[in-house]
Design an enzyme around this catalytic site. Structure first.
Site: not given
Lengths: 478, 478
Positions: A228, A239
């Site tokens: 992701k 992230t």
């Protein structure tokens, strides 16, 4: 400054008001152009299970699963590569410690939440991350009866979302058992988990494939992975996360070497905006489940039986083959992240060839892939070799770059002939119509040759820099 | 590939069609918000003259001067700092060679054209740059009669504009004598020259000031400087250029050391988009004219007379004082470049304090100043300390960064109290209204303290990243 509880609570309330919650399309629908990247089926590694649950980590999220659980049915080997950012989020600290204490073995699961990164959250944040792991470990106690081997937690923890907010840990912990109860091995289970780890992603990123190893050509192995987000992709949000699982038998030392090699040419060779987050984590788990099955069923028929890849060894054909398989797989997975880059309209491969060293090639590729000027030119469909050259020339440490030996071409995505822009430092007459044609396509390769002699090559994947990127990342929270 | 002439010509025709000519407002008018940065008068160094001429380097430019000439009436000392990009434009190569052959002395002029960078133009480009210098040198032969001292050219050359096009050298050469004829020392002369070196700049960047040195407090010296553009600021277009002149007496070795020190804390401490051009050049000339005047008029009255600063020497109060004066001046000049950053709506000072070393402080400041995420957040008026922290954590080589000793504040441009966002790694409760107030202003300081102990400090100046930046740099040439 440690805040007293009530103050901390007030801070959290304020912080949650303060933070803008940009999200992918609120309906959760996948944009038509991205649907082709979401698989309809898959072949998943034996002995691994996946699940997701709805927690509502962000109070505004009332419908989408935001907790994912990936479990190995037996204790397995695991390795991880973490962000090099000095500000490391609590789950990074905790997962690193779990792997250290277990020496990369005896791992059972990865538990992931989206919606909050648990970063810059002090000691309390570390306690929360430990708690997430412990609660997952508890699920294994009844059924598996492994008992306590004194090496502590068996679960790795990941978080992604806003920085500076504490996790709603009680809400998360409450949902871990039900996630565990709903574990399964179907494509639907994996896809739901892949979707649950997303934040601003517009589509879940999941891949799987099968492979064999030279020493046991009759044993089919599987490899699955989800990922992701890209770099720092959200206001206060972190992230890149990735979880890879295989049922091949690999011992911890090999697993770590394999992952490091694969990440270098995949997740460490992509750039959305050049920012490196506090939470970036790539985990690889290997439980050997496919080998175990094969061993019992085929050992008696005289066919070669699978063996564990014990240590990194370039003369071991199994090790080399798995490294190649894993690197290609990780690269494909990482490319999906670029496909979903914030505001991206183009997918660009930067290939730097004929370099004196791989390091030089990669430094040049990275400089080009990160240059805002190259990226805005790509957005503007401008055959701007001047900017590519400029980035090539300032790549730090790329000492072997020699201007009058450098050539730049565009390589079309459709496999047709390259368009030369610069040959050995001299500008080519550019066929404008052809350049426009190539730049119209979503996929494009920038090929920089640092000399005419064969040499090392590095590849970077990047996207363009659009108005929408500025809107997404600059838009004032309202 | 060397092109035969007719092919080369065809290339040029095609190239000029191919290249988009984005320009600052076509009327040449200075935007209202920038007018305050353009001085109405100045005190210019004795013995220096300035002029400009209209060449029409870009055929589309039919009205604005694009050739500038800065001349010292007597041969002077000169030093230069050039781009570290491996692709160096022809004028960079030529000017470097002139300074090398003359050992930084006996220089008479700087000749500059805008509209074409003379970069990636091969041997022909170098010949053009040499020709520009030679034609300027010819102007001095009649009046000054210096004769040939065997050390060759006395003129430094600069170019700025599109990459990959040859200079219209005949047109340029034709106008050099008339530029020379129109040299003058008034504010209007300097301002016109400063305007002639501009490309996409929206205002001319010119500063001047007076100073004294400790050993001769009665001798007034002057310092003047002009600069243009920031980084790679245009499609196929390069360049930061700066020319500084002083009438203080400084010998070449000192001059070079002084310029290097000043540039490190000025032109090498700004960032628009992090791209480093092929043409970046900063030149400093010192002709000692003020000292010469003072010496003859005051030597007999017993007052201290000016002496030449011969060698870099930290125990020489004159040397140290001039370094400070020059560094402050260069910083002020460099800041004007940031004020005119493409699409910029904010002027941001990034101050990193209490560091273990100046190097670490500068590396962190640079990472923050270059982060697209910090810059889009500033554009969005978002008090996003998470991104500042994140950039602090990934600053390469900044080994002394320790998360729980790091503090981040906003310092308002109006001198009012700082707003603490993070104190020793812990988020502060942020007064939203106050943050909004601070972020509304054009000027803002991001203050990062790497510890509570006093230490080294570095400052970077940067701007925000706006939709307009993407438009300017990505807009397809039409």
């Amino acid at each position: 400054m440690a805040l007293p509880t009530s103050t901390a609570q007030r801070f959290l309330v304020r912080a949650s008001r303060q933070l803008r919650h940009y999200s992918a399309p609120g309906t959760g629908e996948i944009p038509a152009a991205k649907a082709k990247y979401v698989p309809k089926s898959g072949t998943y590694p034996k002995g691994f299970l996946a699940a997701s649950e709805h927690v509502g980590v962000k109070p505004s999220n009332t419908r989408f699963d935001d907790l994912a659980l990936i479990v190995s049915e037996t204790p397995c080997a695991a390795a991880a590569v973490f962000t090099r950012n000095k500000f490391q989020a609590a789950p990074v600290t905790v997962s690193r410690e779990v792997l250290r204490r277990r020496e990369g073995d005896g791992i059972r699961a990865v538990v992931v939440n989206s919606g909050c990164a648990n970063a810059v959250t002090g000691k309390g944040g570390v306690e929360d991350a430990i708690k997430m792991g412990e609660e997952t470990d508890k699920c294994f106690e009844d059924g598996e009866g492994e008992g306590d081997d004194g090496k502590g937690a068996r679960t790795l923890v990941m978080s992604t979302g806003v920085i500076g907010q504490r996790l709603p840990i009680r809400k998360i912990v409450r949902k871990i058992p039900s996630a565990y109860e709903s574990l399964g091995s179907t494509h639907a289970h994996w896809l739901r988990a892949a979707r649950a780890i997303c934040t601003t992603d517009t589509f879940p990123k999941l891949l799987s494939r099968t492979f064999t190893l030279p020493s046991s050509p009759d044993t089919p192995y599987s490899l699955a992975g989800m990922t992701k987000g890209a770099g720092m992709i959200h206001p206060n949000m972190a992230t890149l996360l990735a979880i890879l699982c295989t049922d091949a038998p690999v011992a911890p030392p090999s697993l770590h070497a394999l992952l490091t090699a694969a990440v270098d040419k995949s997740f460490n060779s992509i750039s959305i905006d050049g920012d490196m987050s506090t939470n970036d984590t790539v985990v690889l788990m290997a439980n050997g489940a496919a080998a175990a099955t094969t061993t019992t069923t085929t050992a008696s028929n005289g066919r070669p039986t699978p063996r564990t890849i014990a240590a990194p060894d370039d003369s071991d054909p199994d090790y080399v083959a798995l490294r190649e398989t894993l690197t290609r797989f990780a690269a494909d997975l990482a490319q999906l992240v670029v496909r979903d880059g914030e505001g991206a309209t183009k997918f660009v491969t930067v290939r730097v060839a004929n370099a004196a060293s791989y390091g030089d090639a990669k430094r040049v590729a990275s400089a080009i892939a990160r240059s805002p000027l190259v990226k805005t030119a790509l957005y503007g469909k401008d055959a701007n070799w001047g900017r590519i050259l400029c980035a090539t020339g300032y790549a730090e440490g790329a000492d072997s770059v020699v201007p009058d030996q450098t050539s730049v071409s565009f390589v079309p995505g459709d496999g047709s002939e390259e368009l030369k822009l610069l040959v050995r430092g001299e500008p080519e007459r550019v066929d404008e119509a052809r350049a426009a044609e190539i730049l119209k396509e979503e996929d494009l390769e920038i090929l920089v040759r640092l000399s005419d002699k064969e040499g090392e090559e590095a590849v970077y994947w990047t996207c363009d820099f659009s108005h929408e990127y500025v809107t997404i990342n600059g838009d004032y929270r309202t």
